[in-house]
Enzyme design. Structure first.
Site, PDB file in Angstrom:
ATOM      1  N   GLU A  10      -6.832  -4.806   3.858  1.00 23.27           N
ATOM      2  CA  GLU A  10      -6.342  -5.935   3.149  1.00 23.27           C
ATOM      3  C   GLU A  10      -7.230  -6.521   3.327  1.00 23.27           C
ATOM      4  O   GLU A  10      -8.168  -6.825   3.812  1.00 23.27           O
ATOM      5  CB  GLU A  10      -5.536  -6.669   3.618  1.00 23.27           C
ATOM      6  CG  GLU A  10      -4.051  -6.034   3.489  1.00 23.27           C
ATOM      7  CD  GLU A  10      -3.679  -5.685   2.055  1.00 23.27           C
ATOM      8  OE1 GLU A  10      -4.288  -6.169   0.890  1.00 23.27           O
ATOM      9  OE2 GLU A  10      -3.227  -4.446   1.246  1.00 23.27           O
TER      10      GLU A  10
ATOM     11  N   TYR B 156     -12.207   2.577  -0.579  1.00 22.29           N
ATOM     12  CA  TYR B 156     -10.512   3.082  -1.110  1.00 22.29           C
ATOM     13  C   TYR B 156     -10.942   4.170  -1.688  1.00 22.29           C
ATOM     14  O   TYR B 156     -11.194   4.621  -2.430  1.00 22.29           O
ATOM     15  CB  TYR B 156     -10.548   1.758  -2.494  1.00 22.29           C
ATOM     16  CG  TYR B 156      -9.916   0.383  -1.391  1.00 22.29           C
ATOM     17  CD1 TYR B 156     -10.488  -0.531  -0.993  1.00 22.29           C
ATOM     18  CD2 TYR B 156      -8.552   0.282  -2.285  1.00 22.29           C
ATOM     19  CE1 TYR B 156      -9.765  -1.492  -0.355  1.00 22.29           C
ATOM     20  CE2 TYR B 156      -7.496  -0.502  -1.883  1.00 22.29           C
ATOM     21  CZ  TYR B 156      -8.365  -1.403  -1.209  1.00 22.29           C
ATOM     22  OH  TYR B 156      -8.048  -2.690  -0.582  1.00 22.29           O
TER      23      TYR B 156
ATOM     24  N   ARG C 223     -12.382 -14.828 -10.223  1.00 20.69           N
ATOM     25  CA  ARG C 223     -12.653 -14.225 -11.181  1.00 20.69           C
ATOM     26  C   ARG C 223     -11.041 -14.746 -12.515  1.00 20.69           C
ATOM     27  O   ARG C 223     -11.819 -14.740 -13.934  1.00 20.69           O
ATOM     28  CB  ARG C 223     -11.593 -13.054 -10.937  1.00 20.69           C
ATOM     29  CG  ARG C 223     -10.045 -13.080 -10.856  1.00 20.69           C
ATOM     30  CD  ARG C 223      -9.300 -12.151 -10.135  1.00 20.69           C
ATOM     31  NE  ARG C 223      -7.926 -12.059  -9.674  1.00 20.69           N
ATOM     32  CZ  ARG C 223      -7.273 -11.354  -9.986  1.00 20.69           C
ATOM     33  NH1 ARG C 223      -8.155  -9.644  -9.318  1.00 20.69           N
ATOM     34  NH2 ARG C 223      -6.075 -10.692  -9.627  1.00 20.69           N
TER      35      ARG C 223
ATOM     36  N   TYR D  95     -14.536  -2.429 -18.523  1.00 23.23           N
ATOM     37  CA  TYR D  95     -13.267  -3.038 -17.887  1.00 23.23           C
ATOM     38  C   TYR D  95     -13.816  -3.651 -17.301  1.00 23.23           C
ATOM     39  O   TYR D  95     -14.853  -3.891 -16.141  1.00 23.23           O
ATOM     40  CB  TYR D  95     -12.976  -1.567 -17.029  1.00 23.23           C
ATOM     41  CG  TYR D  95     -11.761  -1.744 -16.785  1.00 23.23           C
ATOM     42  CD1 TYR D  95     -10.634  -2.245 -16.414  1.00 23.23           C
ATOM     43  CD2 TYR D  95     -12.078  -1.846 -15.060  1.00 23.23           C
ATOM     44  CE1 TYR D  95      -9.872  -2.222 -15.863  1.00 23.23           C
ATOM     45  CE2 TYR D  95     -11.099  -1.663 -14.008  1.00 23.23           C
ATOM     46  CZ  TYR D  95     -10.249  -2.455 -14.097  1.00 23.23           C
ATOM     47  OH  TYR D  95      -9.171  -2.623 -13.567  1.00 23.23           O
TER      48      TYR D  95
ATOM     49  N   GLU E 168      -9.428  -0.099  -5.943  1.00 25.86           N
ATOM     50  CA  GLU E 168      -9.582   1.288  -6.806  1.00 25.86           C
ATOM     51  C   GLU E 168     -10.074   0.609  -8.439  1.00 25.86           C
ATOM     52  O   GLU E 168      -9.633   1.264  -9.326  1.00 25.86           O
ATOM     53  CB  GLU E 168      -8.119   2.443  -6.403  1.00 25.86           C
ATOM     54  CG  GLU E 168      -6.660   1.012  -7.132  1.00 25.86           C
ATOM     55  CD  GLU E 168      -6.829  -0.341  -5.799  1.00 25.86           C
ATOM     56  OE1 GLU E 168      -6.998  -0.089  -5.052  1.00 25.86           O
ATOM     57  OE2 GLU E 168      -5.486  -1.308  -6.518  1.00 25.86           O
ATOM     58  N   LYS E 169     -10.153  -0.030  -7.946  1.00 24.42           N
ATOM     59  CA  LYS E 169     -10.008  -0.758  -9.421  1.00 24.42           C
ATOM     60  C   LYS E 169     -11.783  -0.329  -9.921  1.00 24.42           C
ATOM     61  O   LYS E 169     -11.788  -0.209 -11.463  1.00 24.42           O
ATOM     62  CB  LYS E 169     -10.212  -2.653  -9.375  1.00 24.42           C
ATOM     63  CG  LYS E 169      -9.370  -3.585  -9.395  1.00 24.42           C
ATOM     64  CD  LYS E 169      -9.085  -4.874  -9.157  1.00 24.42           C
ATOM     65  CE  LYS E 169      -8.627  -5.462  -9.588  1.00 24.42           C
ATOM     66  NZ  LYS E 169      -6.799  -5.619  -8.189  1.00 24.42           N
TER      67      LYS E 169
ATOM     68  N   SER F  98      -2.382  -8.883 -12.436  1.00 24.12           N
ATOM     69  CA  SER F  98      -0.919  -8.765 -12.920  1.00 24.12           C
ATOM     70  C   SER F  98      -1.097 -10.097 -12.030  1.00 24.12           C
ATOM     71  O   SER F  98      -0.051 -11.057 -11.872  1.00 24.12           O
ATOM     72  CB  SER F  98      -0.219  -8.032 -12.359  1.00 24.12           C
ATOM     73  OG  SER F  98      -0.599  -6.911 -13.210  1.00 24.12           O
ATOM     74  N   ASN F  99      -1.163 -10.340 -10.874  1.00 28.66           N
ATOM     75  CA  ASN F  99      -1.241 -11.431 -10.256  1.00 28.66           C
ATOM     76  C   ASN F  99      -3.056 -12.750 -10.483  1.00 28.66           C
ATOM     77  O   ASN F  99      -3.750 -12.593  -9.945  1.00 28.66           O
ATOM     78  CB  ASN F  99      -1.563 -11.089  -8.334  1.00 28.66           C
ATOM     79  CG  ASN F  99      -1.841 -11.943  -7.644  1.00 28.66           C
ATOM     80  OD1 ASN F  99      -1.216 -12.816  -7.457  1.00 28.66           O
ATOM     81  ND2 ASN F  99      -2.811 -11.453  -6.797  1.00 28.66           N
TER      82      ASN F  99
END
Ligand SMILES: *[C@@H]1O[C@H](CO)[C@@H](O)[C@H](O)[C@H]1NC(C)=O
Ligand SMILES: *[C@@H]1O[C@H](CO)[C@@H](O)[C@H](O)[C@H]1NC(C)=O
Ligand SMILES: *[C@@H]1O[C@H](CO)[C@@H](O)[C@H](O)[C@H]1NC(C)=O
Ligand SMILES: *[C@@H]1O[C@H](CO)[C@@H](O)[C@H](O)[C@H]1NC(C)=O
Ligand SMILES: CC(=O)N[C@H]1CO[C@H](CO)[C@@H](O)[C@@H]1O
Length: 379
Positions: A139, A170, A207, A246, A260-261, A199-200
């Site tokens: 984290e 990651y 961002r 992306y 992982e993004k 999502s969050n």
């Protein structure tokens, strides 16, 4: 010289409030240090007769890694020689039975369960000499909770930071083997210029601000729970592949925090990642050149938007963002066993004594210099 500062009562000592008992042991430890180095009598006094292998620098011995509890309560099979069978890492015994505590070289504690008080550190158990306790987390600092109650507990850190004792990214890129040198097609069946999956959504995230500014300049197609268009795990990569760009925007802006993004969503999805999070230099250190676009490379978000638009119209220049794939392949890490087995690659039986005297400061450190001065290395 962090150790000198520590021994001579520098800044670090002031922060530690030692109880009288601890003070006794601290002084005792100091006085006994040279002798104990020599024959281990202090250790014997403190922990009973546990055989020491600390000063045996043999590398042929198996290293035992004890996982005290499974991250997120999801146990995995550790049958047979799992580090060798799955990852070809030799001499690495990965176990999760607490009864093997005394034979463990490293005991690993995943931070989340400590943070939510589902698990406790076995602070009452005497530590065999040379055993190291490892703090493990993937984290960002803001999501690790308060670590102030954990000074002088851990000897190792296992996290995504490059300066951790065991670096568990990651993902990473690895050179392709000669037989893998197939030229891959540049994905060009695109229907959107820029896509973002979120999502969050939090207004205060950096961002979110960049997204708003970018969307004012070029159309950004948004997916995810925030926009009430959640993507199933099966449709995530195909959706990304239909976008030129992306937004691999991290929710936390912290050094080395690259998730992982980038490694999975962008690189496997076949869109050029526009990244925001860690500094540009961190991305440059771990990701192939010309494989991503960093928000900080532009004087303004408006200029970034203009650049993306030009690039999408220039097939040749756009394709250059994929040439790295001729030489590099991406490896995404998602099995905790692999991360744990990798401790053995870094484990040295005669390594220095090391204590994280202020884990909180280490985790929140913004530069390496800060970090190094805030833990203590003896000997
Ligand atoms: C050092 O390691 C070797 C195995 O490599 C072992 O035979 C020997 O007993 C060890 N010595 C001590 C003092 O633990
Ligand atoms: C090391 O571990 C492997 C697999 O568990 C085992 O077969 C081997 O006997 C062990 N070697 C030593 C020296 O303990
Ligand atoms: C291109 O993408 C569309 C969906 O956007 C899909 O229906 C079509 O089959 C794709 N074409 C090729 C050649 O992959
Ligand atoms: C690990 O940390 C503990 C607690 O501070 C310390 O007593 C022990 O000597 C350290 N062990 C090593 C191998 O550094
Ligand atoms: C040298 C250094 O960066 N020391 C820092 C250690 O951590 C404290 C906070 O706990 C900082 O105030 C120091 O500057």
């Amino acid at each position: 010289m962090a150790e000198l500062k520590y021994l001579m009562g520098g800044d670090n000592t002031k922060k530690m409030s030692l109880s009288p008992v601890k003070k006794f042991f601290f002084l005792f430890f100091l006085c006994g240090l040279p002798l104990s180095l020599y024959n281990g009598w202090l250790h014997g006094f403190l922990t009973g007769n546990i055989t020491s292998t600390f000063y045996n620098c043999s590398s042929s011995r198996n290293v035992t890694i004890l996982l005290w509890y499974w991250p997120f309560n999801r146990p995995l099979s550790l049958r047979s020689d799992v580090c060798w069978d799955l990852y070809r890492i030799p001499g690495c015994r990965l176990v999760d039975e607490r009864s093997l505590y005394l034979s463990a070289n490293v005991v690993v504690f995943h931070n989340r369960e400590l943070m939510i008080r589902q698990q406790k550190l076995p602070l009452d158990l005497p530590r065999p000499r040379g055993q190291r306790w490892a703090w493990m987390s993937l984290e960002s600092p803001a999501n690790n909770g308060n670590l102030r109650h954990l000074p002088n507990v851990f000897n190792m850190t296992i996290t995504y930071r490059r300066d951790a004792d065991v670096f568990i990214p990651y993902g990473e890129t690895l050179p392709k083997e000669p037989e893998e040198h197939l030229v891959e097609d540049v994905p060009l069946n695109k229907s959107s210029l820029v896509c973002w999956v979120v999502s969050n959504y939090k207004h205060q995230h950096k961002r979110s601000q960049v997204y708003k500014e970018l969307n004012a300049e070029v159309p950004v197609k948004v997916y995810g729970r925030w926009n009430k268009t959640p993507l199933s795990s099966d449709s995530l990569l195909p959706t990304i592949s239909r976008c030129y760009f992306y937004l691999a925007f991290e929710n936390s802006v912290n050094r080395d925090y690259i998730t992982e993004k980038l490694w999975r969503n962008a690189y496997s999805g076949g869109a050029v990642p526009v990244v925001l999070g860690a500094p540009l230099s961190d991305y440059k250190a771990v990701a192939p050149p010309n494989s991503f676009i960093h928000v900080d490379e532009f004087a303004s978000v408006k200029e970034l938007g203009q650049y993306l638009q030009q690039l999408a119209h220039d097939k040749k220049r756009y394709a250059e963002y994929f040439t790295w794939k001729q030489q590099w392949k991406v490896k995404v890490y998602n099995d905790w066993r692999e991360r744990l087995c990798r401790i053995c690659l870094k484990f040295n039986t005669c390594a220095q004594h090391k204590v994280y005297s202020n884990l909180e400061a280490w985790v929140h450190a913004t530069t390496s210099a800060y970090a190094v001065d805030n833990f203590t290395t003896f000997f």
